[in-house]
Design a protein around this motif. Structure first.
Motif, PDB file in Angstrom:
ATOM      1  N   ILE A  22      28.440  46.177  24.040  1.00  0.00           N
ATOM      2  CA  ILE A  22      28.805  47.458  24.662  1.00  0.00           C
ATOM      3  C   ILE A  22      27.846  47.825  25.780  1.00  0.00           C
ATOM      4  CG2 ILE A  22      29.893  48.314  22.547  1.00  0.00           C
ATOM      5  CD1 ILE A  22      27.403  49.911  21.960  1.00  0.00           C
ATOM      6  N   ALA A  23      27.026  46.852  26.246  1.00  0.00           N
ATOM      7  CA  ALA A  23      26.038  47.138  27.300  1.00  0.00           C
ATOM      8  C   ALA A  23      26.707  47.154  28.660  1.00  0.00           C
ATOM      9  CB  ALA A  23      24.934  46.086  27.276  1.00  0.00           C
ATOM     10  N   PRO A  24      26.200  47.971  29.607  1.00  0.00           N
ATOM     11  CA  PRO A  24      26.706  47.940  30.990  1.00  0.00           C
ATOM     12  C   PRO A  24      26.461  46.583  31.616  1.00  0.00           C
ATOM     13  CG  PRO A  24      25.456  49.943  30.573  1.00  0.00           C
ATOM     14  CD  PRO A  24      25.225  49.061  29.402  1.00  0.00           C
ATOM     15  N   ALA A  25      27.191  46.291  32.693  1.00  0.00           N
ATOM     16  CA  ALA A  25      27.122  44.965  33.303  1.00  0.00           C
ATOM     17  C   ALA A  25      25.753  44.653  33.899  1.00  0.00           C
ATOM     18  CB  ALA A  25      28.209  44.836  34.368  1.00  0.00           C
ATOM     19  N   TYR A  26      25.019  45.701  34.346  1.00  0.00           N
ATOM     20  CA  TYR A  26      23.733  45.426  35.013  1.00  0.00           C
ATOM     21  C   TYR A  26      22.585  45.241  34.033  1.00  0.00           C
ATOM     22  CZ  TYR A  26      22.550  50.391  34.306  1.00  0.00           C
ATOM     23  OH  TYR A  26      22.270  51.613  33.761  1.00  0.00           O
ATOM     24  N   TRP A  27      22.805  45.422  32.728  1.00  0.00           N
ATOM     25  CA  TRP A  27      21.739  45.224  31.734  1.00  0.00           C
ATOM     26  C   TRP A  27      21.522  43.732  31.509  1.00  0.00           C
ATOM     27  CZ3 TRP A  27      21.595  48.954  26.961  1.00  0.00           C
ATOM     28  CH2 TRP A  27      21.422  50.277  27.410  1.00  0.00           C
ATOM     29  N   ARG A  28      20.260  43.366  31.338  1.00  0.00           N
ATOM     30  CA  ARG A  28      19.937  41.981  30.973  1.00  0.00           C
ATOM     31  C   ARG A  28      20.264  41.790  29.480  1.00  0.00           C
ATOM     32  NH1 ARG A  28      16.880  38.084  33.243  1.00  0.00           N
ATOM     33  NH2 ARG A  28      16.105  39.549  34.817  1.00  0.00           N
ATOM     34  N   PRO A  29      20.947  40.697  29.133  1.00  0.00           N
ATOM     35  CA  PRO A  29      21.286  40.469  27.729  1.00  0.00           C
ATOM     36  C   PRO A  29      20.034  40.355  26.864  1.00  0.00           C
ATOM     37  CG  PRO A  29      22.594  39.058  29.148  1.00  0.00           C
ATOM     38  CD  PRO A  29      21.547  39.694  30.023  1.00  0.00           C
ATOM     39  N   ASN A  30      20.123  40.798  25.615  1.00  0.00           N
ATOM     40  CA  ASN A  30      18.986  40.768  24.695  1.00  0.00           C
ATOM     41  C   ASN A  30      18.472  39.359  24.462  1.00  0.00           C
ATOM     42  OD1 ASN A  30      18.320  43.531  23.186  1.00  0.00           O
ATOM     43  ND2 ASN A  30      20.507  43.503  23.678  1.00  0.00           N
ATOM     44  N   SER A  31      19.370  38.393  24.479  1.00  0.00           N
ATOM     45  CA  SER A  31      18.937  37.018  24.206  1.00  0.00           C
ATOM     46  C   SER A  31      18.045  36.473  25.309  1.00  0.00           C
ATOM     47  CB  SER A  31      20.159  36.110  24.041  1.00  0.00           C
ATOM     48  OG  SER A  31      20.955  36.144  25.227  1.00  0.00           O
ATOM     49  N   GLN A  32      18.121  37.075  26.535  1.00  0.00           N
ATOM     50  CA  GLN A  32      17.296  36.607  27.649  1.00  0.00           C
ATOM     51  C   GLN A  32      15.975  37.371  27.765  1.00  0.00           C
ATOM     52  OE1 GLN A  32      19.583  36.656  31.277  1.00  0.00           O
ATOM     53  NE2 GLN A  32      21.374  35.618  30.326  1.00  0.00           N
ATOM     54  N   ILE A  33      15.833  38.421  26.988  1.00  0.00           N
ATOM     55  CA  ILE A  33      14.602  39.218  27.047  1.00  0.00           C
ATOM     56  C   ILE A  33      13.645  38.693  25.984  1.00  0.00           C
ATOM     57  CG2 ILE A  33      13.633  41.537  26.864  1.00  0.00           C
ATOM     58  CD1 ILE A  33      16.371  42.641  27.626  1.00  0.00           C
ATOM     59  N   LEU A  34      12.647  37.931  26.422  1.00  0.00           N
ATOM     60  CA  LEU A  34      11.671  37.355  25.496  1.00  0.00           C
ATOM     61  C   LEU A  34      10.345  38.112  25.507  1.00  0.00           C
ATOM     62  CD1 LEU A  34      12.336  33.572  26.263  1.00  0.00           C
ATOM     63  CD2 LEU A  34      13.380  35.023  24.505  1.00  0.00           C
ATOM     64  N   SER A  35      10.105  38.832  26.608  1.00  0.00           N
ATOM     65  CA  SER A  35       8.853  39.597  26.711  1.00  0.00           C
ATOM     66  C   SER A  35       9.094  40.828  27.559  1.00  0.00           C
ATOM     67  CB  SER A  35       7.727  38.747  27.334  1.00  0.00           C
ATOM     68  OG  SER A  35       8.101  38.320  28.641  1.00  0.00           O
ATOM     69  N   CYS A  36       8.157  41.791  27.488  1.00  0.00           N
ATOM     70  CA  CYS A  36       8.270  43.034  28.246  1.00  0.00           C
ATOM     71  C   CYS A  36       8.196  42.722  29.737  1.00  0.00           C
ATOM     72  CB  CYS A  36       7.167  44.001  27.848  1.00  0.00           C
ATOM     73  SG  CYS A  36       7.167  45.543  28.795  1.00  0.00           S
ATOM     74  N   ASN A  37       9.073  43.332  30.518  1.00  0.00           N
ATOM     75  CA  ASN A  37       9.170  43.051  31.944  1.00  0.00           C
ATOM     76  C   ASN A  37       7.966  43.579  32.726  1.00  0.00           C
ATOM     77  OD1 ASN A  37      10.806  41.991  34.189  1.00  0.00           O
ATOM     78  ND2 ASN A  37      10.922  44.128  34.840  1.00  0.00           N
ATOM     79  N   LYS A  38       7.147  44.470  32.088  1.00  0.00           N
ATOM     80  CA  LYS A  38       6.005  45.039  32.804  1.00  0.00           C
ATOM     81  C   LYS A  38       4.679  44.448  32.296  1.00  0.00           C
ATOM     82  CE  LYS A  38       3.728  49.383  34.067  1.00  0.00           C
ATOM     83  NZ  LYS A  38       3.716  50.837  33.907  1.00  0.00           N
ATOM     84  N   CYS A  39       4.458  44.548  30.980  1.00  0.00           N
ATOM     85  CA  CYS A  39       3.173  44.079  30.445  1.00  0.00           C
ATOM     86  C   CYS A  39       3.225  42.647  29.957  1.00  0.00           C
ATOM     87  CB  CYS A  39       2.701  45.002  29.327  1.00  0.00           C
ATOM     88  SG  CYS A  39       3.796  45.002  27.896  1.00  0.00           S
ATOM     89  N   ASN A  40       4.422  42.024  29.984  1.00  0.00           N
ATOM     90  CA  ASN A  40       4.596  40.623  29.595  1.00  0.00           C
ATOM     91  C   ASN A  40       4.227  40.345  28.128  1.00  0.00           C
ATOM     92  OD1 ASN A  40       5.547  39.807  32.136  1.00  0.00           O
ATOM     93  ND2 ASN A  40       3.436  39.647  32.907  1.00  0.00           N
TER      94      ASN A  40
END
Length: 782
Positions: A595-613
């Motif tokens: 149910i995520a909007p199209a511009y959201w990155r999928p959860n499976s591709q998020i392995l670390s925080c985009n800011k603090c890594n």
């Protein structure tokens, strides 16, 4: 004792005298020649001899001047020709033996009296002049030919008492009739009460007294079913029927069989021996006329078109001859010489409110029998006169007759329930109409019998009533109805254009929808926070329809949201088993992506925080920034602000630190959310609103699956505990063999019998779902 006063030597010929000497002592002049008695008889002897019941039907010929009797030895006691087989016909007698008291031709005299003591028997010579013999031969020639033509005629069973045709095909029918396939002929049938002598009437009217149709003095009817024979003299198919009012257990089917015979006939003889015409006769003909016009005319016309026949079968019904034989009463019309009998018959029909409109003509032919046998000459002349009239009914080939009978038998067949009998009518509608009854109001179907074989739906002229048990309401789009179209619509969980999970989310937020194929979504049950109106008052029309046995019912509230969710949970459970994540987190992650909007990155591709890594662990929660759509840890995305450029506003939503600081940034037009993305945002908002509820559903995965499935199943599904074996292959379900519901019919099947996928819009499944083999074969939309 001598029939003549002269001797053989004198060769003279005087008046023929009675050869019986039963009453007159052989002194009276002979008036009759009886074939069965094999003698010449005077008036008094003839009356006395034929008083017994068994002798009344003897074939007798009135003697004319110069009459010479036939040879008695040429015809055996059983009626078979003996000596005639060599000569080709029965011979006229030459002498009469005074001792043996028999008439003999020349050949038989040589064969039987040439030697022994018989040689000395005194004989009387019959000697007719050559001119007289030639005149008699010419006079009898035509009659003899006709008799000879009917000598080999035999009858055969055409239809048995269960309405089953006993001839295999058209060729078999023509073969048993023993006529040419190109011969044009008419059909004559006979009706009447049992025991009134119908078979005897046909034998003497068409076949010169030969027992072509079986007769019997027994109480039991000798004619069971329908028998047929071909009359080669008049070129007609003669049909003998079973009598009315007889002892039978299948009275309804027998009565319907009579009307099938009447429908293919050109001329009908109604035989009655009642001294007065009973109402049964008029009631039978009146009901037969009504049933013919109501049920058979249309079917006969269809047969004409289907078989490509040049001769119409149903221009008018058959002509009718009422053959009335009395003994003690006068014939109809005798008391009213100025009125014809047919006028009196029409008056009787009107008094009984019976109108024989289907029959092309109705004639009356009466005979009063003072002394047997019955005189059939008047009936014979009336029949021949009607057969010569081709203005309304034309002769046709025997194949056409068979096709018409076969079409009527195929259409109007099957058992007639006793509770649907209408004994007040000879041919009630129940004989020919569908026996299905509406489960809601009890009204019967008015279509023809076996119409379902042609794909014609049930129909009743009366209005139905609403039943909560069957929920037999149907909705039609009001806008389409006003444009002259009638389009059925059904309430369902989601629109056909919504994806499965987006539809679920919209359903949770704004309720069920009503979607028209032409107008799109015309109604949502919770579209507004308050003031939602009933669809009946706004966008749809309501009609009440009949509920026929064997149909799927109505149950138009196709609320399958729970089953959709359960199907999704089953899919998620299968996906989770392939991952190392915990089930709760995996379900949450998977549901968020759906149910995520199209511009959201999928959860499976998020392995670390985009800011603090910082790498995410199994128990760590991932957060999406509503502005940029990237994934962050809780510490890097704790701030909130409105994001109207992404459709989030005016309420503050979670954003990352970078986007919070760049609050003045604006998106290009190309980056603005589309309609689909806007719908996805609604789904996401709803998902967040019901996240706790979905979490509870995930936790409920540990509840026994049977309880969850039973609670979630749509109303038209058969409960699991009632499904013991596959509805198609009948295999019993076990731990190794799983149950699956067809989304169209709701029955239970094994996987092999329900592995097809197809959309079922009528049940609210707009995307391909599991259906059984039988439903998958149905044409059009399910």
């Amino acid at each position: 004792m001598s029939a003549h006063t002269q001797t053989a030597e004198k060769g003279q010929n005087t008046t023929l005298l009675c050869q019986e000497s039963y009453v007159c002592s052989g002194t009276d002049e002979a008036i009759f020649e009886c074939d069965e008695c094999r003698s010449l008889q005077c008036q008094r002897c003839e009356e006395e001899l034929h008083q017994p019941e068994r002798l009344r039907n003897h074939e007798r010929t009135r003697i004319r001047p110069g009459h010479v009797p036939y040879c008695d030895s040429c015809k055996g006691a059983n009626g078979n020709i003996m000596h005639a087989s060599m000569t080709g016909s029965r011979q006229i007698a030459a002498v009469r033996c005074q001792v043996c008291k028999i008439n003999l031709c020349v050949e038989c005299q040589k064969r039987t009296h040439a030697g022994g003591n018989r040689r000395k028997h005194p004989v009387t010579v019959y000697h007719a002049g050559k001119a007289q013999e030639r005149d008699e031969e010419e006079e009898m020639d035509e009659e003899t030919k006709r008799r000879k033509m009917t000598e080999k005629v035999v009858s055969f069973l055409l239809v048995d008492e269960t309405e089953e045709i006993q001839v295999r095909n058209e060729e078999d029918f023509i073969k048993k009739l023993d006529c040419s396939p190109d011969q044009h002929l008419k059909v004559v049938s006979i009706f009447g009460n049992t025991g009134d002598g119908k078979s005897h009437t046909l034998n003497h009217t068409f076949f010169y007294g030969r027992e072509v149709f079986k007769t019997s003095p027994a109480q039991e009817s000798c004619t069971v079913g329908v028998w047929a024979a071909y009359d080669p003299v008049r070129k007609v198919a003669v049909i003998d029927t079973e009598g009315l009012l007889g002892a039978t257990v299948n009275l309804s089917q027998r009565t319907r069989l009579l009307l099938k015979v009447l429908a293919i006939s050109d001329l009908v003889i109604y035989r009655t021996r009642a001294d007065r015409l009973h109402n049964d006769l008029f009631k039978f003909l009146g009901d037969a006329s009504e049933a013919y016009l109501k049920h058979f005319t249309k079917e006969l016309k269809a047969t004409t078109a289907r078989c490509g026949l040049d001769v119409p079968l149903s221009t008018l019904g058959p002509g009718v001859i009422i053959f009335h034989e009395t003994v003690y009463t006068k014939l109809l019309g005798s008391d009213h010489p100025s009125e014809v009998p047919e006028k009196l018959i029409q008056d009787r029909f009107r008094k009984l409110s019976c109108f024989p409109e289907a029959f092309s003509s109705i004639h009356y032919k009466g005979t009063r029998t003072y002394n047997p046998p019955t005189d059939f000459s008047g009936l014979r002349r009336a029949v021949e006169q009607q057969l010569e009239n081709n203005t309304t009914r034309s002769p046709r080939q025997p194949g056409v007759i068979y096709k018409a009978l076969k079409a009527l038998s195929d259409r109007f067949s099957g058992e007639i329930p006793d509770d649907q009998m209408a004994h007040s009518s000879f041919f009630p509608d129940e004989y020919f109409t569908c026996s299905s009854v509406c489960l809601s109001c009890g009204c019967g179907c008015k279509k023809s019998m076996n119409h379902a074989k042609e794909g014609v739906p049930h129909e009743s002229k009366s209005r139905c009533r609403y039943s909560h048990q069957y929920d037999n309401r149907v909705y039609t789009c009001k806008a389409c109805y006003e444009r002259g179209m009638e389009v059925s619509v059904v309430p369902k969980t989601s629109a056909s254009t919504d994806s499965p999970w987006l539809g679920l989310a919209k359903y949770a937020w704004s309720g069920y929808v009503i979607e028209c194929p032409n107008c799109g979504v015309v109604y949502r049950s919770r579209q507004y926070w308050f003031g939602n109106q009933d669809p009946v008052n706004t966008v749809v029309r309501t009609e009440i329809e009949h509920v026929w046995p064997g149909t799927d019912g109505f149950l138009k509230d196709n609320n399958n949201a729970a089953q959709r969710l359960l199907d999704g949970m089953n899919f998620m459970a299968q996906s989770v088993s392939e991952l190392s994540l915990g089930p709760t987190k995996a379900v949450t992650s998977w549901l968020t992506d759906q149910i995520a909007p199209a511009y959201w990155r999928p959860n499976s591709q998020i392995l670390s925080c985009n800011k603090c890594n910082t790498p995410f662990k199994d128990n760590d929660t991932k957060h999406h920034c509503r502005a940029c759509g990237e994934g962050f840890c809780d510490g890097c995305s704790s701030k909130t602000r409105p994001v109207p450029e992404r459709g989030w506003g005016p309420a503050p939503v979670r954003v990352c630190d970078n986007c919070y600081e760049n609050r003045g940034i604006q998106l290009d037009v190309a980056e603005l959310p589309s309609d689909e993305e806007g719908g996805t945002l609604i789904a996401r908002k709803v998902g967040e609103a019901v996240q706790n509820t979905l979490g509870a559903v995930v936790t409920a995965m540990d509840i026994p699956l049977g309880l969850v499935k039973d609670a979630a199943r749509p109303a038209y599904w058969v409960p699991d505990h009632e499904i013991l074996h596959c509805h198609n292959c009948r295999k019993e379900f076990s731990i190794k063999l799983s149950k699956h519901h067809c989304r169209a019919c709701g029955q239970g099947f094994c996987d092999e019998c329900s592995h097809d996928r197809r959309a079922v819009p009528s049940r609210g499944w707009d995307h391909p779902v599991r259906v059984c083999f039988n439903c998958n074969k149905k044409p059009g939309d399910l």
